[in-house]
Design an enzyme around this catalytic site. Structure first.
Site, PDB file in Angstrom:
ATOM      1  N   ALA A  12      -0.536 -11.008   1.352  1.00 25.14           N
ATOM      2  CA  ALA A  12      -0.802  -9.800   0.125  1.00 25.14           C
ATOM      3  C   ALA A  12       0.225  -8.736   0.372  1.00 25.14           C
ATOM      4  CB  ALA A  12      -2.410  -9.402   0.526  1.00 25.14           C
ATOM      5  N   GLY A  34      -1.195  -5.159  11.874  1.00 36.29           N
ATOM      6  CA  GLY A  34      -0.148  -5.383  11.047  1.00 36.29           C
ATOM      7  C   GLY A  34       0.927  -6.407  11.569  1.00 36.29           C
ATOM      8  N   GLY A  38       1.059  -3.950  -5.782  1.00 32.85           N
ATOM      9  CA  GLY A  38      -0.325  -3.567  -6.187  1.00 32.85           C
ATOM     10  C   GLY A  38      -1.320  -4.262  -5.296  1.00 32.85           C
ATOM     11  N   ALA A  59      -3.871  -3.014   0.165  1.00 36.47           N
ATOM     12  CA  ALA A  59      -4.968  -4.231   0.218  1.00 36.47           C
ATOM     13  C   ALA A  59      -4.837  -5.399   1.132  1.00 36.47           C
ATOM     14  CB  ALA A  59      -5.032  -4.751  -1.251  1.00 36.47           C
ATOM     15  N   ALA A  60      -3.849  -5.328   2.189  1.00 35.39           N
ATOM     16  CA  ALA A  60      -3.358  -6.302   3.143  1.00 35.39           C
ATOM     17  C   ALA A  60      -4.783  -6.256   3.829  1.00 35.39           C
ATOM     18  CB  ALA A  60      -2.150  -5.984   3.997  1.00 35.39           C
ATOM     19  N   GLY A  61      -5.374  -5.308   4.269  1.00 34.05           N
ATOM     20  CA  GLY A  61      -6.515  -5.132   5.316  1.00 34.05           C
ATOM     21  C   GLY A  61      -7.744  -5.804   4.510  1.00 34.05           C
ATOM     22  N   ASP A  62      -7.793  -5.284   3.211  1.00 35.95           N
ATOM     23  CA  ASP A  62      -8.901  -6.067   2.280  1.00 35.95           C
ATOM     24  C   ASP A  62      -8.936  -7.709   2.082  1.00 35.95           C
ATOM     25  OD1 ASP A  62      -9.785  -3.445   1.788  1.00 35.95           O
ATOM     26  OD2 ASP A  62      -8.604  -3.246   0.057  1.00 35.95           O
ATOM     27  N   GLU A 115     -16.238   3.348   1.193  1.00 36.16           N
ATOM     28  CA  GLU A 115     -15.635   4.345  -0.073  1.00 36.16           C
ATOM     29  C   GLU A 115     -17.030   4.437  -0.947  1.00 36.16           C
ATOM     30  OE1 GLU A 115     -11.095   3.317  -0.475  1.00 36.16           O
ATOM     31  OE2 GLU A 115     -12.463   2.062  -1.808  1.00 36.16           O
ATOM     32  N   ALA A 126     -14.046  -4.090  -4.255  1.00 32.55           N
ATOM     33  CA  ALA A 126     -13.573  -5.000  -5.289  1.00 32.55           C
ATOM     34  C   ALA A 126     -12.273  -5.837  -4.828  1.00 32.55           C
ATOM     35  CB  ALA A 126     -13.378  -4.262  -6.639  1.00 32.55           C
TER      36      ALA A 126
END
Length: 311
Positions: free
Chosen positions: A283, A223, A288, A250-253, A141, A42
């Site tokens: 991000a 990163g 969050g 969520a940076a990778g997302d 996941e 998501a």
């Protein structure tokens, strides 16, 4: 523009910010928040929605503990949630996240909840809708059996497939070969290959080793070191954008969503990874997961400020 979609998890994030990560048996005070919006699947769909892509989301969520609110939240961000099944009496997946105030790094524990209801039977019912997509993002996941069933069908149909191998587990050669792009971070790359990934040279060597294990193209997310593209024996570094990280959740997302969005717009791979670096960097600048994902206008302004290039 090609149509994007995401197969994956939907979680509620329970986040605590601490001064530093704790030692075994240690207790400390920290902040505490519940974010209606998490799960790698998501997160990627939400990031695509904020970039204006109008993605299709497929997954399962419970109807308790913020489940119904979650679908409204995704729809508000432009996500087509018609592929999300609401499971009566179940909780959504829950992620317990600890964030270090020192550098924004995180530790995450995930309980799958309703994500476990993404069964092969559920997937078979969705396949006609999934065949309408051009670029599809996956993670780990949700049950691997289901992921592989969908990936094999979409691979046979000639779709472009992107795998974020997280949470990382060793994968078979024929599994890795299903995906056009595999996008591990340093830790995931270490788990996938068994090789060290502490330095840039080690990251590049491990990425090339993953090619030898069956991957078609590896994009290693590193990163603050940027990203490394490994394909056909060649490795290219894409430099990072410099920001002050607050929370790397969520940076990778966000990176994966930026990659898919750029590819859907027809960008060549290196330019697409530069765009993904920018989305991922932004991000990290707020707390969050989905609450920190940038909009298209924010990314455009960031790129203009940075001259359109990584530094």
């Amino acid at each position: 523009m090609k149509r994007t979609g995401v197969i994956g998890s939907l979680n509620i994030d329970v986040v605590s910010k601490v001064e530093r990560f704790l030692k075994p048996g240690e207790t400390a005070s920290g902040t505490f928040d519940i974010f209606v919006g998490g799960g790698k699947g998501a997160n990627q769909a939400c990031a695509l929605g904020r970039l204006g892509a109008k993605p299709f989301m497929a997954g399962c969520i419970g109807d308790t503990f913020y489940g119904p609110e979650y679908l409204r939240h995704l729809a508000d961000d432009g996500v087509d949630t018609s592929g999300v099944r609401m499971i009566h009496g179940l909780k959504p997946g829950v992620a317990v996240i600890t964030v270090s105030a020192q550098d924004g790094q995180n530790h995450i524990i995930v309980a799958p909840g309703a994500n476990a209801a993404c069964t092969p039977d559920w997937a078979r019912q969705l396949l006609p809708e999934l065949m309408e997509l051009d670029i599809v993002l996956f993670q780990l996941e949700t049950p691997l059996e289901t992921t592989l069933l969908i990936a094999r069908a979409l691979r046979e149909a000639g779709k472009t497939l992107i795998l974020d191998p997280a949470p990382a587990v060793p994968l078979e050669q024929d599994t890795l070969a299903l995906f056009d792009y595999v996008t591990p971070n340093e830790t995931e790359l270490n788990i996938l290959t068994g090789l060290p990934t502490d330095t840039e040279a080690e990251i590049q060597a491990a990425a090339r080793a993953l090619l030898g294990q069956g991957a078609r193209c590896v994009i290693a997310k590193a990163g603050g070191r940027g990203a490394f593209i490994a394909a056909a024996g060649e490795t290219v570094k894409i430099p990072p954008y410099r920001v002050t990280p607050v929370d790397t959740t969520a940076a990778g997302d966000a990176f994966n969503a930026g990659l898919a969005d750029a590819l859907a717009r027809g960008e060549e791979l290196e330019k697409a990874v530069r765009f993904a670096n920018a989305v991922g960097a932004l991000a990290t600048t707020a707390m969050g997961a989905q609450s920190a994902l940038p909009t298209r206008n924010q990314v455009n302004l960031f790129l203009e400020t940075n001259g359109g290039m990584a530094q």
